[in-house]
Design a protein around this motif. Structure first.
Motif: not given
Ligand code: SF4
Length: 754
Positions: A159-169, A520-526
């Motif tokens: 998902p977007n949030e995971v991909a973004f943090l992966w790119s930051v890390m 509860p947390q929400t993820l997003t998909i494009e």
């Protein structure tokens, strides 16, 4: 119990229909998830629910109560399965023993339940605590000579949030090594379209299917790989809209299709014929076909016919003269020879194109997986420009994406060739020096493994070792890595092709609830039309020891980045904070992210060509020239056949749901080779004879697969087709698109061997 004897017979039923309903029910029952799965399916692709973890096809403007297809239901069933891969399972099965199992068998074992570490002394995976797992990863990453010795893979499910943090890390760690699954499929879309239209995304939305006057589908098996699109195609056909299907391999859904949710059709066993014309092009012959269509159009315009959208060309494009000159120089006989399509048929489908004032051009791997895949897409853009089919209702280019968030991952920073502006934004928002040198895509990551330059591989989802080309060489190279880490929901072969040290980290799946201290947390998909939607799981994870992907990234970061000032712990607790940062880094498209996400239907990211704004070097849509008619290097070998690697009906990427492929008439065998009967008899072979294939490629390595059952199939002469990943060992890692690095898996030169 030995598997049933394979069976081969023509599938007599329409695609979709009762077959799809039956397959859905069987998957849910097989995974003992009938109740749980059916309940969850009511939330799939619904506002407030979760996004399908399978392909990236968007939700319709008007949803149905059951908004999923057979493939989505299968993906959910295998996620909601009762089967568990526990420490007892790993104690019972050594890694060597597991390697001997089929991909389908591995898939059937179910959900991972706790972190596991590979114990070389016993050749078994053994339990490890999360803290120790992160400490081990941190030790390896901090122990590298340079950050470029690590490869950070992203599956399109991320998902977007995971991909973004992966790119930051990864950037804070100091590299742009982002091999990701789109490198193997739509990377030509991301790299090939920007020079033509200024963005690497499709320009259509769902409502365009309602106003289009013609649909061309190039090299995409819609019925199996994006089944909900069949609803739009059926509605278009019923409106009398011509649908031209272009593919070396005829697919059942284009011939006969029954909507599983069309109660009248289901009750009366009726079907629609979807394709108004089927064009059996040669593998890679699409380039010559597209040039042939352009030639016919230019000829009609020179004859005084209003065949060109001159207003669009004059106002919004540059470069047409060079393209006209290139096309005029092409000879019809050459075009026919390279495309494998008659001049009459080319002129006939061109007539459909010219009579339409709004045409959608959809495409899949049949266009992208070639040595000149990126440039081939630019020729498709040229064709669309000639009739102004960009930036108006019912018209545009439609990359049909195969993985749920593969487009979103790129948008959110997973990019081995980031622009200086993007790196500046990371630096501005996070305060670390972003690495300026380009990193590794999949092709380069594999080469780095061959060369012994890579030492650590971490896979955020996916099944890297199984998905990439040159299987035998890649397996050997991955075995020499210091550490491999697989972050997954289920056991797969990637866990068994491991480094000296190896970890398996179980994650919470898309359909499951993620709870943190903040609730509860929400993820997003494009999705593939650049629509961003919220995804909230509804099921409970299979064990308390599964972790959310966001938390895993944050914990790896805290273990690997000794001097980080990034607020990882806060991100792990509150995903709104992640979206605020996405809005800061991607301020041109994601401003006000959290507010916009409050819209139940989600929101669209900007796609400037939809309003005929082209952010190219010329500021206009660029007509681009590609010399010649070859989408792949010619091969001078009389016995040469072009191999297309394809998916079966019971497969999603490297996930194998069964060994059946009912639409192509195959049950119980994946080691098959579809061949044109004339090609078969010309080689003195019998139908159902078992043969071998060898790659024709001169790099000093022999690539051979044996045990393939030849099956007569009406695909274009000179082409054969078989399944990936089983045939990935025939694809040289060096055999790829020149611009994007994408494997050329739709035109591998092979010969038959005894
Ligand atoms: S079409 Fe794709 S996204 Fe939609 S339900 Fe099927 S697999 Fe999922």
């Amino acid at each position: 119990m030995p598997p049933d004897k394979p069976r081969y017979r023509t599938y007599a039923h329409p695609a979709g229909g009762w077959g799809a309903a039956g397959a859905t029910a069987r998957a849910l029952m097989q995974q003992s998830a009938l109740t749980k799965g059916s309940r969850a399916l009511l939330s799939m692709n619904q506002p407030g629910g979760f996004k399908c973890p399978s392909c990236a096809f968007p939700d319709p403007c008007k949803r149905q109560t059951l908004e999923f297809c057979e493939q989505g239901a299968k993906a959910l069933a295998f996620e909601a399965t009762k089967q568990r891969v526990t420490r007892a399972f790993f104690a019972q099965h050594s890694v060597t023993a597991l390697r001997a199992q089929t991909d389908h068998w591995l898939e059937m074992q179910g959900r991972l339940t706790e972190p596991m570490r590979y114990d070389a002394a016993t050749d078994h995976y053994v339990p490890i605590s999360w803290d120790d797992a992160f400490a081990l990863i941190g030790r390896h990453l901090r122990g590298l000579d340079t950050p470029h010795q690590a490869e950070f893979y992203t599956s399109g499910r991320t998902p977007n949030e995971v991909a973004f943090l992966w790119s930051v890390m990864v950037r804070e760690f100091g590299t742009n090594n982002f091999p990701d699954c789109s490198n193997m499929c739509h990377e030509p879309t991301s790299r090939g379209l920007p020079p033509s239209i200024g963005i690497g995304k499709g320009t259509c939305r769902m409502e365009d299917f309602d106003s289009t006057e013609a649909i061309f589908i190039f090299g995409q098996n819609t019925g199996s790989n994006s089944p909900r699109m069949m609803t739009n195609l059926t509605e278009a056909r019923r409106r009398g809209i011509p649908i031209i299907a272009i593919n070396p391999m005829p697919e059942r859904a284009m011939e006969q299709y029954t909507g599983p949710q069309d109660l009248v059709q289901m009750a009366t066993f009726r079907h629609d014929v979807i394709a108004s014309e089927f064009v059996r092009v040669r593998a890679g012959g699409d380039l010559a076909l597209i040039k042939g269509m352009m030639k016919a159009i230019f000829e009609r315009a020179s004859a005084g016919e209003d065949a060109l959208d001159q207003a669009f060309i004059d106002q919004h494009t540059v470069g047409i003269d060079a393209v006209r000159a290139d096309i005029s120089a092409q000879d019809w006989a050459e075009i026919v020879a390279h495309s494998g399509v008659t001049e009459d048929q080319i002129r006939r489908i061109t007539d459909v194109y010219v009579r339409s004032n709004a045409t959608m051009a959809c495409f899949g791997m049949g266009l992208t997986q070639h040595q000149r895949g990126s440039q081939l897409l630019q020729q498709l853009c040229n064709l669309l420009f000639l009739r102004g089919n960009i930036g108006k209702p019912g018209a545009g280019i439609v990359p049909v994406r195969g993985h749920s968030n593969v487009q979103g991952d790129r948008t959110c920073g997973i990019n081995d060739r980031p622009t200086p502006e993007l790196l500046d934004a990371y630096q501005r928002v996070f305060g670390f020096d972003a690495p300026r040198e380009d990193g590794h895509n999949v092709q380069k990551a594999v080469e780095a493994m061959y060369a012994g330059q890579a030492r650590v591989f971490i896979g955020m989802g996916g099944n890297f070792a199984r998905a990439v080309p040159d299987t035998d060489r890649t397996y050997a190279a991955m075995g020499k890595l210091d550490l491999t880490v697989g972050i997954n929901t289920k056991l797969n072969r990637g866990h068994l092709i491991h480094g000296r040290e190896a970890l398996i980290l179980p994650v919470i799946a898309r359909s499951e609830v993620i709870r943190t201290a903040k609730g509860p947390q929400t993820l997003t998909i494009e999705d593939m039309i650049a629509k961003v939607t919220a995804s909230r799981g509804v099921l409970e994870p299979p064990s308390d020891d599964c972790m959310a992907e966001v938390e895993i990234v944050c914990r790896i970061a805290m273990a690997a980045l000794s001097e980080t000032r990034t607020t990882w712990a806060a991100f792990a607790a509150d995903y709104d904070l992640i979206r605020d940062k996405i809005a800061e880094v991607f301020s041109d498209i994601y401003v006000g992210f959290n507010d916009r996400l409050k819209a139940p239907e989600g929101f669209y990211l900007d796609v400037p060509p939809r309003r005929r704004e082209f952010h190219t070097d010329s500021g206009k849509a660029n007509f681009l020239v590609l010399d010649g008619l070859h989408a792949d290097d010619p091969v001078d070998d009389p016995g040469m056949l072009r191999l297309l690697t394809v998916r079966s009906q019971d497969q999603f990427n490297t996930t194998i749901y069964s060994d059946n492929d009912r639409y192509r008439g195959v049950w119980g065998n994946r080691m098959v080779l579809f061949m044109n009967p004339e090609d078969r008899s010309a080689r003195g072979l019998r139908n159902e004879q078992v043969i071998g294939l060898e790659t024709i490629y001169d790099d000093g390595f022999t690539r051979r697969v044996t045990g393939l059952t030849v099956l007569d199939y009406p695909l274009t002469k000179g082409c054969v087709a078989g399944y990936y990943p089983e045939l990935n060992s025939l694809i040289p890692n060096g055999y790829h698109d020149g611009i994007s690095g994408t494997l050329a898996g739709k035109s591998i030169p092979v010969r038959v061997v005894p």
